[in-house]
Design a protein around this motif. Structure first.
Motif, PDB file in Angstrom:
ATOM      1  N   PHE A   1       0.827  -1.215   0.000  1.00 28.40           N
ATOM      2  CA  PHE A   1       0.000   0.000   0.000  1.00 28.40           C
ATOM      3  C   PHE A   1       0.860   1.264   0.000  1.00 28.40           C
ATOM      4  O   PHE A   1       0.426   2.316   0.419  1.00 28.40           O
ATOM      5  N   THR A   2       2.085   1.128  -0.459  1.00 32.77           N
ATOM      6  CA  THR A   2       2.964   2.293  -0.509  1.00 32.77           C
ATOM      7  C   THR A   2       2.786   3.007  -1.847  1.00 32.77           C
ATOM      8  O   THR A   2       2.846   2.373  -2.895  1.00 32.77           O
ATOM      9  N   PRO A   3       2.547   4.310  -1.818  1.00 30.07           N
ATOM     10  CA  PRO A   3       2.296   5.043  -3.058  1.00 30.07           C
ATOM     11  C   PRO A   3       3.473   4.923  -4.027  1.00 30.07           C
ATOM     12  O   PRO A   3       4.601   4.662  -3.621  1.00 30.07           O
ATOM     13  N   LEU A   4       3.188   5.132  -5.292  1.00 30.78           N
ATOM     14  CA  LEU A   4       4.248   5.144  -6.288  1.00 30.78           C
ATOM     15  C   LEU A   4       5.253   6.239  -5.944  1.00 30.78           C
ATOM     16  O   LEU A   4       4.884   7.287  -5.434  1.00 30.78           O
TER      17      LEU A   4
ATOM     18  N   VAL B   1      -3.801   5.203  -3.511  1.00 32.85           N
ATOM     19  CA  VAL B   1      -3.512   3.775  -3.615  1.00 32.85           C
ATOM     20  C   VAL B   1      -4.813   2.980  -3.549  1.00 32.85           C
ATOM     21  O   VAL B   1      -5.068   2.098  -4.373  1.00 32.85           O
ATOM     22  N   PHE B   2      -5.648   3.325  -2.584  1.00 33.19           N
ATOM     23  CA  PHE B   2      -6.901   2.581  -2.447  1.00 33.19           C
ATOM     24  C   PHE B   2      -7.813   2.819  -3.650  1.00 33.19           C
ATOM     25  O   PHE B   2      -8.448   1.890  -4.155  1.00 33.19           O
ATOM     26  N   ALA B   3      -7.864   4.049  -4.116  1.00 29.98           N
ATOM     27  CA  ALA B   3      -8.716   4.341  -5.261  1.00 29.98           C
ATOM     28  C   ALA B   3      -8.215   3.603  -6.494  1.00 29.98           C
ATOM     29  O   ALA B   3      -9.001   3.055  -7.270  1.00 29.98           O
TER      30      ALA B   3
ATOM     31  N   GLN C   1       3.921   8.631   7.307  1.00 35.96           N
ATOM     32  CA  GLN C   1       3.017   7.852   6.479  1.00 35.96           C
ATOM     33  C   GLN C   1       3.631   7.604   5.122  1.00 35.96           C
ATOM     34  O   GLN C   1       4.451   8.390   4.653  1.00 35.96           O
ATOM     35  N   ASN C   2       3.171   6.550   4.500  1.00 37.44           N
ATOM     36  CA  ASN C   2       3.490   6.306   3.098  1.00 37.44           C
ATOM     37  C   ASN C   2       4.994   6.301   2.865  1.00 37.44           C
ATOM     38  O   ASN C   2       5.476   6.746   1.838  1.00 37.44           O
TER      39      ASN C   2
END
Lengths: 463, 578, 447
Positions: free
Chosen positions: B204-207, B219-221, B500-501
């Motif tokens: 779930f780590t953003p690009l 990420v969830f979207a 976060q992230n």
């Protein structure tokens, strides 16, 4: 289960933090009778020496000399002030992310997905008498993500904190934050330089809105066409691709999703109202809207609410014409106006921000209180449940040791649906418990590390 | 400094030679008699009670016989197992073993061979889906088997503690692609593969490219939209197959195609989630799309135990327990109680899950020191986990969760002969003396120093000054690197913040976001910087603000890689003491 | 090696941004003349003594001439009937940079708060002060009549000034243009300045030792500069007495430090953490400086130390969020009460560059909500800051002979609801108009 852990459990339960299946402090689900308080109902005046009975999480009775039902917790509030829980229509509290700023339209992202129900700043807000908040996406892009309306049931699950029945909403943003976004980007050598994101002007912002809602209108037509064909009995149809970006915008056009739009300058806000009118929807709230006073009539005519700072200004160019009379001017034109914090710090003292409005613009005390209670409830579409002390509403209340519009006031207890989520006396007890727990954990860790002699040894070859 | 050089040599050899490892050239593997009998040994089959004195026979890679009174075949090579115990080889239920480490990859978080860390740069670049419509990081069709390398050097660490098998994923991106179960020996990558694909993996780590999605919300979207698109793709394709005439041909989409097994529940989905809220979010997503979820990480899984049990979701529990970092400096902020609790809780998690009836298996979790993997399992035992349950979580239960209990995880006739032979109790300071993998003896070698016990990456306590809008903010950062993930908290003048992230990429570039409260309000700051030994520096961006800078250091302790646990517990220096 | 750089040309901006004095309009109406005024029938809160339920204050020539329940109104005095109103001494915000920074984001040309480099003892707030800053008019109408405005940044940030918030020019406003020297010591542990600064990203490898060495070098430079200033002052004096000595070369930088190294002016030392506070006081004493701590967030943790060393504190952090996760929610609200209890001399300040300085009374009120007595809360924004800066004989109370900085209010001056009815600065009646009232008047009736 050694002793340390059981202590930790106790504190955890008390604090409602970590672990989190925690019951909140004290009171419990039974009835509570708050006796002999000055009750600031906000909508129905101020009652001196009045009692408020809480049953099943609701305000069951308000009046003089209410008899305590058997087993009820009775709180003597002599000399104290009871007001509705404060509602903050604009925060970024308990968010593990604020902006999805990679695109100009990110209507598909949802604040609800990334909430942290244990964030300590929730507790600090409770200590300022706050019970409900509107958690918004940031202002990095013209159409941001979906908001979350939340009750500050600290330590409970996100699911139970979500305000039941609150209409969904979405964040829009205009102005400097949107257009300057790319100038604030950090470029890393070795990675391709991202192109400047459209838009970089207020002209472009208008076009982003036009484009997004035009696409949403087409999408809705596709959906409607499909539904019509299904209704006609056509077989072997494949439902159209669901588009999470456009779905919320269709809901906006259908009036099912509230728009909370960040804007400062009067011209950009007016542009947004015009675009909304063109596409047949209403802006629920202008957020910040610091120059709202310059277009008060237009805002009133559109029917938008506005959520402002009490007196913050001059921190950037578009905030230079902000004035603390903004709220009063708008309110006199019939605009539903609120004070918000946009800050985990300011949220703790919205009562003082409200008091400033008595000074700047001459609001009555009830009007001032309304900007942090019932008006916010209306902006968030939950005024039937919270925002005032009325029979039948949720027992979301703050008990203060002084008139909440006084700078000398502090919160004794904060209730949400009749449960105590902040209690100053309890807090003082918890401090000692926490200190004790820390000492024990540090001691245990120290003794564990001296036991390290028995660590597994590196395997060695045997021959 | 030796380690990277060595690695380079090995890489060079692999690049030049058609066979992947030097040793493979020197061996003549195919015609060697492969029947072994270990006699007079204590046998722990896991699937049945221990045999105090017995024989196990291995033939052609499989377990041929096991028991107290087993005849020794005439062709068997006999090993006297007196004083030794035979276990099924341990399974590391999630990592990136066999996935080549990036050159210049931070050694931290396990370096090569450790958890997801090993799947850094090159892995990411080579793990590009062919003809995908999606950006790297959202390509579920990527398969780890395409990346695998036989790498004796990297396997010496895990094998030295009895691990013979591992689940390996790419460890990179949001849709991380399809994992494989591999044996940690073999002449080539294909020979190592026990099963592939095993699962789809989701992180779930953003690009890190700055493109969508660059936040946890995004990420969830993005996950949601891609699953929806896969469902739609499935339906359109089915409609077309039913009646192609008059219907526009649906375009092939390998990325959506790759999600169909997950949507059909024929393939489980491993979701990386440690804290309660991460786990709850993962479970919500799984529920939304009817996925067969497996949680990887799980440090706060006990808080979600009831739901995990009810929804029959197993946990690949990380043995990478948080450790106390060296204290930063006299004026570093004291650690949050939450962090102290986390450390105290970590060894208790397994016992709690067992008690709550949640299925779990152990994974190394990117630990850099392999002895800590079994050492921490032992700590879990000391904290209430039954020893046999612990062993199961490392063997048969692991195989069950990963869908290979028909071939691995216990000493049973017909199963793959992966054995760990020890002197003493495997999880209680015993020594692994001999391994069998696929029925062949594997010598236990000391892991190359430096290869596994790498530098700590970003783990540790940092004293960092953040400069923003003309003001300096004194802060203390407590960071923990788990593979490419970066976790931790910030205290001090910007307020208490959980980062976060967070992630760390190739070339030691770190990035994370943090919600900070400035005078103007609560804002999200994106920190991007570089790690350079015991220094970090970089920039932070906040919407509507001029970018700021940050720089900080982590004090080194003599003779130890920074960030390791101090031998003697040094409590924080009281404020003001100098 | 990856290097992070910036697309936004902050560096360029820093170079290009001239110390331009952006007017952005001039909204502050000038004060009237120093006449004789008699404020009658007022509830007087002198701060120096008990309240007078109904009395008169007479001011003339910029000074308070008489205070009391039965004071005669001089002939020719302009009489202000303050029936139902309160009279307070004007409040003092000792922790601002008012007039030095108008719009902090996106308008660099309006920001004159810092100079380039680390050692700028000769940068004077007095010369950066924009008397037409809209912040001034907005701040004074709540009853803040005089402020300390100080430069920030670097190690020697410059000279703070004490100014009245009325006047069209700096000379008209200034009470003391060389009020105090401002020092921001490089922090222990990790010295932000020089490392955390703009060039951080360009620096080579660093480690704790190197950082500490750099910090020691910076401190040594500071010590050397202070010793040099001492010698410089001595040489000037010697030359003044004995012209046969070689004439000392003039040096504007050293000259600006002489008063501070002689203890003639105090030194504002910016420090929030307990260890930084102790270090600042230690450094000051070692170098014979008179320290005043600015910030003081954790000062309560070292209260007895501060009392022992008689180091006063300008608290800027009452409304700061607790900085540590486990801090009590009211740790900063309650800090002034703890300082008062411990006998530490302190003042409450807004700690704001300018725009939000007007929150000062409410900040003091918040401290009173969390344990500080209301009387002390009032003193912490009137008399105590004046005393800390050695002007307690001129400012901070309503006493005969003091500067006539007075506020006539509708009620308790610390309450947010309270409005100001009359404002006197330096004995002049100040119109209660500001940028905000101006815009209000322009738009409130717009159809």
């Amino acid at each position: 289960m050694n002793r340390i852990f059981s202590l930790a459990t106790v504190v955890t339960l008390a604090a409602g933090s970590l672990g989190a299946q925690a019951q909140p402090v004290a009171a419990g689900a039974g009835a509570t009778l708050i006796k002999n308080a000055t009750v600031l109902t906000v909508t129905k005046g101020t009652l001196k020496n009045a009692d408020v009975l809480i049953q099943n999480g609701k305000i069951a009775q308000v009046g003089a000399n209410i008899a305590a039902p058997a087993g009820a917790t009775v709180i003597d509030a002599t000399g104290k002030y009871l007001m509705p829980g404060i509602i903050d229509p604009h925060t970024h509290m308990m968010s593990d992310a604020i902006n999805e700023g990679s695109l100009s339209v990110t209507s598909m992202v949802r604040i609800q997905d990334i909430l942290n129900p244990t964030a300590v700043n929730i507790y600090r807000a409770l200590a300022g008498g706050v019970t409900s908040i509107n958690i918004l996406h940031g202002s990095a892009n013209t159409i941001g993500g979906q908001n979350a309306t939340v009750k500050l049931k600290w330590g409970e699950s996100v699911a139970t904190m979500m305000f039941p029945g609150a209409p969904p909403g979405i964040k829009f943003a205009l102005g400097e934050n949107v257009t300057r976004k790319n100038q604030n980007q950090i470029i890393v050598v070795g990675q391709p330089t991202p192109p400047r994101r459209y838009p970089i002007s207020r002209m472009g912002q208008e076009q982003v809105l036009q484009d997004a809602f035009t696409r949403a209108r087409d999408y809705k037509a596709t959906l409607d066409d499909y539904k019509a064909r299904v209704a006609k009995g056509e077989k072997n149809l494949v439902a159209p691709r669901r588009d999470l970006e456009l779905e919320p915008l269709v809901e906006v056009m259908e009036g099912k999703r509230l728009v909370h739009a960040h804007g400062y300058r009067s011209d950009e806000m007016l542009m947004l109202l015009n675009v909304a009118e063109e596409f047949g929807f209403k802006i629920q709230t202008l957020q910040h809207g610091l120059e709202g006073y310059k277009i008060a009539s237009e805002i009133a005519k559109h029917g938008a609410g506005l959520s402002s700072f009490a007196d913050s200004w001059s921190y950037k160019i578009e905030a230079y014409d902000a004035i603390p009379y903004n709220v009063a001017i708008l309110m006199r034109r019939g605009v539903n106006t609120t004070i918000n914090s946009d800050s985990d710090e300011r949220v703790r003292r919205l009562n003082i921000d409200a008091a400033k409005l008595v000074r700047y613009g001459g609001l009555t005390e009830d009007e001032a209180l309304a900007t942090i209670t019932i008006n916010g409830a209306q902006q968030l579409g939950v005024a039937d449940k919270v925002g005032s002390i009325e029979v039948g509403k949720d027992a979301d209340l703050g008990l203060w040791n002084n008139h909440p519009l006084s700078v000398y006031a502090a919160v004794d207890k904060t209730f949400i649906e009749g449960k105590v989520f902040f209690d100053r006396q309890q807090d003082l007890v918890m401090r000692d418990q926490k200190a004790k727990e820390r000492a024990e954990l540090e001691k245990a860790e120290a003794s564990a590390s001296t036991r390290r002699g028995v660590q597994p040894v590196l395997p060695q070859e045997e021959r | 400094m030796i380690a990277p050089f060595r690695r380079m040599l090995v890489g060079l050899a692999a690049g030049l030679c058609p066979v992947p490892s030097l040793t493979a050239q020197l061996a003549t593997p195919r015609s060697v008699p492969a029947t072994y009998a270990i006699t007079n040994a204590r046998l722990v089959p896991v699937s049945s009670p221990a045999i105090e004195k017995g024989t196990i026979v291995v033939r052609d890679g499989l377990i041929a016989a096991i028991g107290a009174n087993v005849a020794i075949p005439g062709d068997a090579r006999v090993i006297d197992g007196s004083g030794l115990t035979v276990y099924p080889g341990l399974i590391d239920a999630f990592g990136a073993l066999g996935v080549p480490a990036a050159s210049g990859q931070p050694a931290g978080g396990g370096g090569r061979g450790g958890g997801a860390a090993a799947a850094g740069g090159p892995a990411a670049t080579s793990a590009r889906g062919a003809n995908s419509n999606y950006p790297v990081g959202l390509q579920p069709e990527v398969s780890v088997v395409e990346l695998l390398r036989a790498d004796d050097d990297a396997f010496s660490g895990p094998t030295s503690v009895g691990i013979t098998t591992a689940l390996s994923g790419t460890g990179n991106g949001i849709f991380q692609g399809q994992s494989a179960i591999i044996n940690l020996a073999g002449t080539d990558a294909n020979a190592m593969v026990v099963k592939a694909p095993v699962a789809q993996h989701i992180g779930f780590t953003p690009l890190r490219t700055g493109g969508y999605p660059n936040s946890l919300m995004g990420v969830f979207a993005a996950l949601r939209q891609q699953f929806l698109d896969a469902q739609h793709y499935r339906d359109v394709k089915a409609a077309y197959e039913r009646n192609p005439r008059g219907m526009t041909r649906p375009e092939r989409d390998p990325s959506l195609e790759a999600l169909l097994p997950a949507l059909a529940r024929t393939q489980p989905v491993v979701m990386i989630a440690s804290t309660q809220r991460e786990i709850e979010r993962a479970l919500d997503l799984a529920k939304e799309f009817g996925l067969r979820a497996i949680i990887a990480g799980g440090s706060e899984a006990p808080a979600v135990a009831a739901r995990l049990k009810a929804e029959n979701v197993p946990v690949l529990l990380s043995l990478n327990f948080p450790r106390r970092a060296a204290s930063a400096s006299a004026d570093a902020d004291p650690e949050p109680l939450r962090v102290l609790r986390e450390r105290a809780e970590a060894p208790k998690v397994a016992a709690k899950l067992a008690q709550a009836g949640v299925k779990f298996a152990f994974q190394s979790g990117g630990l850099s020191t392999w002895t800590d993997v079994t050492g921490n399992a032992q700590k879990a035992i000391e904290n209430g986990l039954a020893a046999d349950v612990a062993l199961r979580a490392f063997t048969l239960q692991s195989a069950e969760i990963l869908g290979v209990s028909d071939r691995l995880g216990s000493l049973e006739v017909g199963k793959i002969a992966n054995l760990a032979v020890t002197r003493g109790d495997l999880l209680d300071r015993g020594r692994v003396t001999q391994l069998f993998i696929d029925g062949r003896p594997v010598a236990v070698r000391l892991p190359t120093v430096g290869a596994n016990a790498g530098a700590p990456g970003l783990t540790g306590t940092w004293t960092v000054t953040v400069s923003l809008d003309g003001s300096d903010y004194a802060t203390t950062w407590s960071l923990r690197q788990e593979g490419t993930r970066l976790l931790g908290s910030i205290q001090g003048s910007l307020g208490p913040i959980e980062i976060q992230n967070g992630s760390i990429g190739a070339d030691n570039e770190l990035r994370f976001s943090a919600t900070i409260t400035l005078k103007e309000g609560t804002e999200e700051a994106t920190f991007i910087g570089t790690l350079d030994g015991n220094a970090v520096r970089g920039r932070l961006a906040i919407v509507g603000h001029t970018p700021g800078t940050f720089a900080g250091t982590r004090p080194q302790r003599a003779g130890a890689p920074g960030g390791g646990p101090p031998a003697g517990n040094t409590p924080r220096t009281p404020p003001g003491a100098r | 090696m990856t290097r992070v750089r910036l697309i936004a040309a902050a560096a360029l901006a820093a170079i290009v941004a001239q110390p331009a004095r952006a007017q952005l309009g001039s909204y502050n109406p000038p004060p009237g003349p120093q006449k004789t005024f008699a404020i009658i029938n007022a509830r007087i809160v002198p701060v120096s003594g008990p309240e007078i339920a109904k009395g008169t204050v007479v001011i003339s020539g910029g000074r308070i001439q008489a205070v009391g329940a039965s004071v005669a109104v001089p002939t020719g005095a302009e009489v202000i009937d303050a029936t139902g109103l309160h009279v307070y001494p004007g409040m003092m915000d000792a922790g601002t940079s008012i007039g030095l920074s108008e719009i902090s984001q996106g308008a660099n040309a309006t920001v004159d708060i810092s100079e380039v480099g680390s050692f700028n003892p000769n940068a004077m707030a007095y010369y950066g002060l924009n008397p037409h800053s809209a912040h001034i008019g907005v701040t004074r109408v709540v009853g803040i009549t005089h402020v300390v405005t100080r430069p920030t940044g670097g190690i020697l940030s410059g000279q703070a000034a004490l100014v009245n918030l009325a006047g069209s020019t700096a000379p008209q406003m200034a009470i003391n243009r060389n009020l105090a020297l401002v020092i921001e010591l490089p922090r222990s542990g990790f010295g932000g300045r020089g490392f955390g600064g703009f060039f951080a990203a360009q620096q080579g490898p660093a480690n704790t030792q190197e950082v500490n060495r750099t910090r020691e070098r910076q401190l040594d430079s500071l010590r050397t500069m202070l010793r040099d200033a001492e010698a410089y002052g001595k040489a000037l004096d010697a030359y003044a007495k004995d012209k046969s000595l070689p004439r000392p070369r003039q040096d504007v930088v050293l000259a600006s430090l002489v008063a501070a190294v002689r203890g003639q002016v105090p030194v504002l030392m910016v420090a929030d953490r307990a260890s930084d506070i102790k270090e600042a006081v230690g450094f000051a004493e070692e170098n014979k400086l008179r320290p005043i701590i600015v910030g003081g967030r954790d000062a309560w943790q070292v209260a007895s130390f501060l009392k022992d060393h008689d180091a006063p504190v300008l608290v800027t952090s009452v409304l700061d969020l607790p900085t540590r996760e486990d801090d009590p929610y009211d740790v900063n609200y309650g800090a002034p009460a703890k300082l008062a209890q411990a006998g530490v001399r302190f003042a409450i300040t807004s700690g704001d560059a300018g725009a939000e300085a007007r929150n000062l009374p409410y900040i003091a009120g918040m401290a009173a909500a969390f344990g500080l007595s209301r009387e002390d809360a009032l003193k912490s924004v009137t008399l105590w800051p004046a005393q800390i800066f050695g002007v307690g004989d001129k400012l901070g109370t309503i006493e005969v002979g003091k500067v006539a900085n007075l506020v006539v209010t509708t009620g308790d001056i610390l309450e947010a609801k309270t409005d100001t009815k009359f404002l006197f600065i330096d004995g002049r009646l100040v119109p209660l108009e500001s940028k905000h009232t101006d815009l209000n008047n322009k738009f409130k009736d717009r159809p």
